[in-house]
Design a protein around this motif. Structure first.
Motif, mmCIF file in Angstrom:
data_model
loop_
_atom_site.group_PDB
_atom_site.id
_atom_site.type_symbol
_atom_site.label_atom_id
_atom_site.label_comp_id
_atom_site.label_asym_id
_atom_site.label_seq_id
_atom_site.Cartn_x
_atom_site.Cartn_y
_atom_site.Cartn_z
ATOM 1 N N LEU A 210 63.060 27.300 -50.979
ATOM 2 C CA LEU A 210 63.387 28.629 -50.460
ATOM 3 C C LEU A 210 64.178 29.438 -51.482
ATOM 4 O O LEU A 210 63.939 30.641 -51.660
ATOM 5 C CB LEU A 210 64.176 28.496 -49.157
ATOM 6 N N ALA A 213 61.709 30.606 -54.048
ATOM 7 C CA ALA A 213 60.894 31.700 -53.523
ATOM 8 C C ALA A 213 61.674 33.008 -53.502
ATOM 9 O O ALA A 213 61.130 34.076 -53.827
ATOM 10 C CB ALA A 213 60.409 31.346 -52.114
ATOM 11 N N GLU A 214 62.932 32.928 -53.142
ATOM 12 C CA GLU A 214 63.760 34.148 -53.078
ATOM 13 C C GLU A 214 64.055 34.686 -54.467
ATOM 14 O O GLU A 214 63.974 35.899 -54.708
ATOM 15 C CB GLU A 214 65.072 33.811 -52.353
ATOM 16 N N ASN A 219 56.690 35.676 -51.813
ATOM 17 C CA ASN A 219 56.778 35.972 -50.390
ATOM 18 C C ASN A 219 56.014 34.969 -49.519
ATOM 19 O O ASN A 219 56.462 34.627 -48.423
ATOM 20 C CB ASN A 219 56.264 37.389 -50.118
ATOM 21 N N LYS A 222 58.076 31.896 -49.234
ATOM 22 C CA LYS A 222 59.247 32.180 -48.392
ATOM 23 C C LYS A 222 58.850 32.154 -46.917
ATOM 24 O O LYS A 222 59.556 31.589 -46.078
ATOM 25 C CB LYS A 222 59.840 33.538 -48.759
ATOM 26 N N LEU A 254 70.199 35.502 -47.877
ATOM 27 C CA LEU A 254 69.073 34.724 -47.375
ATOM 28 C C LEU A 254 69.492 33.911 -46.156
ATOM 29 O O LEU A 254 68.745 33.802 -45.173
ATOM 30 C CB LEU A 254 68.552 33.799 -48.474
#
Length: 265
Positions: A210, A213-214, A219, A222, A254
């Protein structure tokens, strides 16, 4: 010729009733319906009706040569699948005709500058920039990638595919390749790694995946992580990990998204 009977009746037949069977052209108008039907009351009394159902058996015999309608032209020549990726992969392996060397993690990796340059605008700028023209003996230093990761990146540049990896190693390699693909702006490799990582999401790996991905704006990856965390049991398991504590420090916004995520009905 053909015969249609209840299954048990067909099994008892010893031979074809050649003399009494009519010749039919399947698909012709004579196949519209059947001239005789069994009466409902006779069917309900029949031994062939079991639990409101029955089995029909159709036996077909082709007496002469059969010609079926061809939907496409006959195939007389077989064209094998493309071999360019295999040939380029062999070229990378043998280093034949290599004209550039990458120095990565203390290793020197020979390559053909036109291949990676054609796959990545970043490689193109590095290998065919103004200062590189005519410099066939140049050595390109790569400081922030592991040698094995860079080799896999080059292999993909040559073959448009990834080598098979052990399942326990594939997720880590894909994480590193995802970063490398972002650096060299190789879109297809990004998507392949992103897709592969989706299947490795679990309570132990989701904080790292995660965060990745961030940080790099993946996306799809995520959303896959959030889908996993939509389960309350999964969220409780993840919160108890050290990785989640690191996620809180590095990406507090997040974590706020996770807290605001609605619980499933």
């Amino acid at each position: 010729m053909f015969t249609i009977n209840f299954a048990k009746v067909a099994e008892k037949r010893l031979s074809w009733p050649w003399a009494s069977t009519t010749r039919y052209v399947f698909g012709g108008k004579q196949m519209w319906g059947y001239p005789k039907f069994i009466k409902r009351e006779d069917l309900e009394k029949s031994e062939h009706l079991k639990d409101d159902s029955f089995t029909i058996r159709c036996d077909i015999a082709v007496i002469h040569d059969i010609c079926t309608k061809q939907t496409s032209a006959p195939k007389f020549v077989f064209v094998p699948p493309p071999e360019l990726n295999q040939h380029l992969g062999d070229l990378l392996k043998t280093e034949k005709g290599a004209d550039v060397v990458f120095e990565v993690g203390g290793e020197r990796i020979a390559a053909h500058r036109c291949v990676p340059a054609s796959r990545s605008p970043v490689f193109s700028a590095e290998l065919f920039g103004v200062m590189k023209e005519g410099d066939t003996a140049s050595v390109i230093h790569i400081d922030d990638l592991e040698a094995q990761v860079f080799k896999e990146l080059l292999y993909f540049a040559y073959t448009d595919s990834l080598r098979e990896a052990k399942e326990e190693e594939e997720d880590i390699m894909c994480q590193h390749l995802l970063v490398a693909a972002d650096r060299y702006n190789m879109e297809r490799l990004k998507l392949i790694c992103e897709e592969k990582l989706c299947k490795y999401i679990d309570a132990g790996s989701v904080p790292t995946i995660l965060a990745l991905a961030e940080q790099y704006h993946y996306n799809g990856l995520k959303k896959a992580c959030f889908d996993f965390l939509s389960c309350p049991a999964h969220r409780r398991a993840v919160v108890a990990t050290e990785g989640f504590q690191n996620l809180c420090k590095s990406f507090p916004s997040l974590v706020m998204e996770l807290i605001a995520m609605p619980s499933p009905p």
